[in-house]
Scaffold this active site. Structure first.
Site, short mmCIF file in Angstrom:
data_model
loop_
_atom_site.label_atom_id
_atom_site.label_comp_id
_atom_site.label_asym_id
_atom_site.label_seq_id
_atom_site.Cartn_x
_atom_site.Cartn_y
_atom_site.Cartn_z
N HIS A 123 1.27 -1.28 0.62
CA HIS A 123 -0.29 0.01 -0.23
C HIS A 123 1.18 1.29 0.08
O HIS A 123 0.27 2.73 -0.04
CB HIS A 123 -0.86 0.05 1.31
CG HIS A 123 -2.15 0.51 0.97
ND1 HIS A 123 -2.05 1.49 0.54
CD2 HIS A 123 -3.67 0.58 1.26
CE1 HIS A 123 -3.25 2.02 0.15
NE2 HIS A 123 -4.19 0.97 1.16
N ALA A 124 2.53 1.20 0.55
CA ALA A 124 3.02 2.80 0.30
C ALA A 124 3.44 3.14 -0.97
O ALA A 124 3.58 3.93 -0.81
CB ALA A 124 4.27 2.08 0.98
#
Length: 476
Positions: free
Chosen positions: A131-132
């Site tokens: 998700h980064a």
């Protein structure tokens, strides 16, 4: 590609022994796909998906947020794995095990798993990306780069030889930037916190405190800003979904007809997303009643919202915010529940349309990077023990309404998967609309939800209940 934002870095900091923060999906395909063909396709098109070529470059001593840098040793084949099931019934368990594993941070943050053994000439492809590096919208666009409109694979332009490679600064430059930001951090933190206070009543935890709206309104007046529409209390009740989670994951999946969702929406004057929220409200109410755990207060959900201003395949990282909204789990009658959700969502949308959309990033910017890296897992764990921030995450991602193909095999369904944490609960419900269906992926921690397939059953039952209501209205 530059440095990770505070929000992007937060997805790294949140990871712990029990929490992973990648997003994922399971594509079910009708047709034969080999690993060699899949790797060849990825090699031809990976230049269309910059996040898949980048790895993290850490700042010495963890003094600042990491940078993105192009991996000199990158080969897509290192990220593509293959397995065979004995029976299709094993798919959910197999995918849940894959979803529970952390990604290797020394390489680009993604994996793809080609899964055979589904029978009837079908295969599955499970893909996860940290998700980064992506949000829901950019993830969908990246997936689209590898799909075709026909079984015949389209030709794509190769990367330009003049395209510069994204490289992180050298360690000395990183340290110089880190010390500069440490000097300005106190002032930046005060500004971020000041901005965030104006939306105090729209945030998890704080939105449920007495007087949150009055305090937020006072802060906005002091800043010379316009008042915002009030929100209902966002106090999340304690449920079995909430509390510290374990490292284990379970997964259930299924589809409902998008035509049914639109039929209900037309009949009752609601959007597709409003109907989805009503379906989820009904399903959660049924599950909680089944377990003698239905609270008198409505559950509170975090609903991710894209605020992206650039195309997902052109950038790396997140451009998202969230609406925090009650669900109508406290309403027994399904027709009254429809009306309640319509009103709750209208209120949340009105507020979101005129408020800041960057409070999430502001909150993540308050702590200096070294402290955030160390403190975040402990703060999330503490919050999970003391009070739920929200009861769960509910996400609805719009997708294409035409058939698509991967390596010549037709995409039958795509079941999205999201993140669990101590703060947001041991259950997440995500859906994606594709080619006439609404495909659901339900991820759970078995310590919090021991029977994840019952959630999927209740989603179908809640949808059938709403269709019956809509049919009755049309008949009148």
């Amino acid at each position: 590609m530059g440095q990770l934002t505070a929000l992007d870095a937060q997805f790294l900091s949140t990871e712990s022994d029990t929490t992973v923060t990648h997003v994922a999906g399971v594509a079910v395909l009708d047709g034969s796909v080999t690993r060699d063909r899949l790797v060849a396709l990825l090699r031809d098109r990976v230049h269309l998906a910059p996040p898949l070529r980048m790895r993290l470059a850490d700042v010495p001593f963890g003094l600042d947020r990491p940078y993105w840098t192009e991996d000199d040793d990158f080969d897509v084949a290192d990220h593509v794995h293959e397995s065979t099931l004995r029976h299709e019934d094993e798919l959910a368990v197999h995918v849940a095990r894959l979803h529970a594993r952390k990604l290797d941070r020394s390489r680009p943050l993604w994996e793809m798993h080609l899964i055979h053994g589904l029978g009837e000439g079908r295969v599955a492809v499970y893909t996860k990306v940290h998700h980064a590096a992506i949000d829901g919208v950019s993830g969908s666009e990246i997936l689209g780069a590898f799909l075709d409109l026909t079984p015949e694979q389209r030709q794509v332009e190769p990367p330009s030889a003049d395209t510069p490679r994204a490289k992180a600064p050298n360690p000395a430059e990183m340290l110089a930037g880190a010390f500069g930001r440490l000097l300005t951090q106190p002032g930046d933190a005060v500004r971020s916190l000041t901005r965030a206070v104006g939306d105090l009543d729209a945030m998890p935890v704080s939105g449920g405190l007495p007087g949150a709206h009055r305090l937020a309104s006072a802060a906005r007046r002091l800043l010379g800003e316009k008042p915002l529409p009030p929100l209902p209390s966002l106090a999340a009740p304690r449920t079995p979904f909430n509390g510290p989670i374990t490292r284990m994951r379970t997964f259930a999946y299924g589809s409902i007809a998008l035509s049914d969702v639109k039929h209900v929406g037309r009949t009752f004057g609601m959007s597709v997303n409003d109907v989805v929220m009503t379906v989820v409200s009904g399903a959660l109410r049924s599950w909680l009643e089944e377990h003698a755990a239905l609270p008198a207060q409505p559950l509170v959900a975090a609903v991710p919202v894209a605020v992206r201003t650039t195309k997902g395949h052109e950038t790396i990282g997140n451009q998202i915010s969230a609406m925090i909204t009650p669900l109508a789990t406290d309403v027994a009658d399904p027709e009254e529940r429809l009306s309640a959700v319509r009103g709750l969502m209208a209120t949340a949308k009105r507020r979101f349309a005129v408020s800041r959309t960057n409070w999430l990033n502001d909150l993540c910017s308050v702590l200096p990077a070294p402290i955030a890296t160390f403190a975040t897992p402990h703060l999330f764990r503490l919050a999970g023990k003391v009070t739920p921030g929200v009861n769960l995450i509910v996400s609805n991602v719009p997708g294409p309404q035409l058939p698509l193909y991967l390596c010549g095999a037709r995409l039958l369904a795509y079941y999205p998967m999201s993140v669990l944490s101590d703060l947001t609960g041991g259950l997440s419900v995500t859906c994606l609309s594709y080619d006439g269906s609404l495909d659901f992926g339900v991820v759970a921690c078995p310590a919090r939800v021991p029977d994840v397939w019952r959630i999927m059953d209740h989603l179908r039952e809640a949808m059938a209940e709403l269709v019956k209501l809509a049919d009755a209205v049309d008949a009148d």
